[in-house]
Write an enzyme that holds these catalytic residues in place. Structure first.
Site, short mmCIF file in Angstrom:
data_model
loop_
_atom_site.label_atom_id
_atom_site.label_comp_id
_atom_site.label_asym_id
_atom_site.label_seq_id
_atom_site.Cartn_x
_atom_site.Cartn_y
_atom_site.Cartn_z
N HIS A 132 16.77 44.04 13.03
CA HIS A 132 15.94 43.75 14.22
C HIS A 132 16.17 44.82 15.29
CE1 HIS A 132 14.24 40.02 12.96
NE2 HIS A 132 15.34 39.32 13.02
N HIS B 211 20.62 41.51 8.52
CA HIS B 211 19.33 41.00 9.01
C HIS B 211 19.22 41.22 10.52
CE1 HIS B 211 16.10 37.80 9.33
NE2 HIS B 211 16.61 37.75 10.55
N GLU B 212 20.26 40.87 11.26
CA GLU B 212 20.22 41.02 12.72
C GLU B 212 20.20 42.49 13.13
OE1 GLU B 212 19.55 38.61 14.62
OE2 GLU B 212 19.74 37.11 13.04
N GLU C 250 10.67 38.30 10.73
CA GLU C 250 11.79 37.69 10.01
C GLU C 250 11.76 38.07 8.54
OE1 GLU C 250 14.32 36.35 11.36
OE2 GLU C 250 13.45 36.43 13.36
#
Length: 304
Positions: free
Chosen positions: A144, A140-141, A215
């Protein structure tokens, strides 16, 4: 930089629109500052200096504020191992790896681009998650970073920070220097204060609208890269539940970085605050991951 993270055209479009609208607001804000300080050169130098500092040193500022430190493979073999595997799968440069000695279970990515990025994980998060769950959070990070939305949020946040500083400056200037000023100067300060407050409110709303979508985009990208949306959903459920038990004092320390976190540092009893949260609700994120799980045919998934 191109990676194997699935491109998200909606995210790209939303980032472009947000930066365009903030740019328009920024022009009006700079004009108000010029009126207040009566110097174009001074305003440009101050604004450019602050923006440059936030853009170039955002990773160091975030690590310092969250008590994070860069760690080597020898110090954190599990963490480095997961990130190595994910970066190889995503075909992207490996960011620097940091650990924050905090019980608050969370993670964040920062930095101006993929070549100057840092992924930071708290010890509280590592202690609570299995390796598969940690993999989902880190994917997930990393998404980004790959989608470049970390840099966009960093730049977008700058305007709100600067507007907030000007509101405070104008307020205290009025409070402590009002007796020495004529009515015209007082009216001018009040106008600048009003414009600054409006700029802060608009940037606040725009950033949150973009942040909530990014997100969901990061959740989807991570789920598709790892092919384990249920592991990411499990991590979300664990982290969100445990954050509610973290002392309010510790949550307040971290809330300034909510837009960068995996989950927001919000304690219980914050229903009103959740309306303006930087993240979608836990229920919304779990529902989206359940749909992805059904798409991938993940064992144990079911179509809603």
């Amino acid at each position: 930089m191109r990676s194997r993270f699935e491109p998200d055209r909606q995210l790209t479009a939303r980032m472009a629109v947000t930066m365009f609208l903030l740019g328009l607001v920024y022009v009006a804000f700079i004009a108000a500052l010029i009126v207040l300080l009566k110097s174009v050169v001074l305003v440009v130098v101050i604004a450019a200096g602050l923006l440059g500092a936030q853009y170039w040193f955002s990773d160091r500022i975030a690590l310092y504020a969250m008590h994070g430190r860069l760690v080597t493979t020898e110090e954190e073999p599990r963490l480095h191992g997961v990130i190595d595997r994910l970066c190889a799968a995503a075909d992207m440069p490996k960011p620097q790896v940091a650990v924050s000695e905090m019980d608050l279970p969370n993670a964040f990515a920062t930095g101006r681009n993929a070549d100057h990025a840092v992924v930071c994980v708290t010890t509280g998060l590592q202690r609570r998650l299995t390796t598969e769950e940690l993999e989902g959070v880190l994917a997930h990070e990393l998404s980004h970073v790959a989608h470049r939305d970390v840099a966009v949020i960093t730049i977008a946040s700058f305007l709100g920070v600067l507007a907030g500083l000007v509101v405070r400056f104008a307020f205290y200037s009025q409070l402590f220097g009002g007796a020495r000023r004529d009515q015209n100067t007082a009216a001018l300060l009040a106008l600048v204060m009003a414009v600054s407050a409006l700029v802060y409110a608009l940037s606040f709303l725009l950033i949150r609208a973009l942040s909530r979508y990014r997100e969901l985009a990061a959740d989807r990208a991570a789920a598709l890269l790892t092919a384990k949306p249920s592991a990411l959903a499990s991590a979300l459920t664990k982290v969100s539940g445990d954050i509610a038990r973290i002392p309010t004092r510790d949550l307040r320390t971290a809330q300034a970085f909510n837009a960068f976190f995996f989950t927001p540092a919000l304690g219980p009893g914050t229903a009103v605050a959740n309306l303006f949260s930087t993240h979608p609700s836990l229920e919304r994120r779990i529902e989206a991951l359940a749909l992805i799980s059904a798409e991938l045919g993940e064992p144990g998934s079911r179509t809603p």
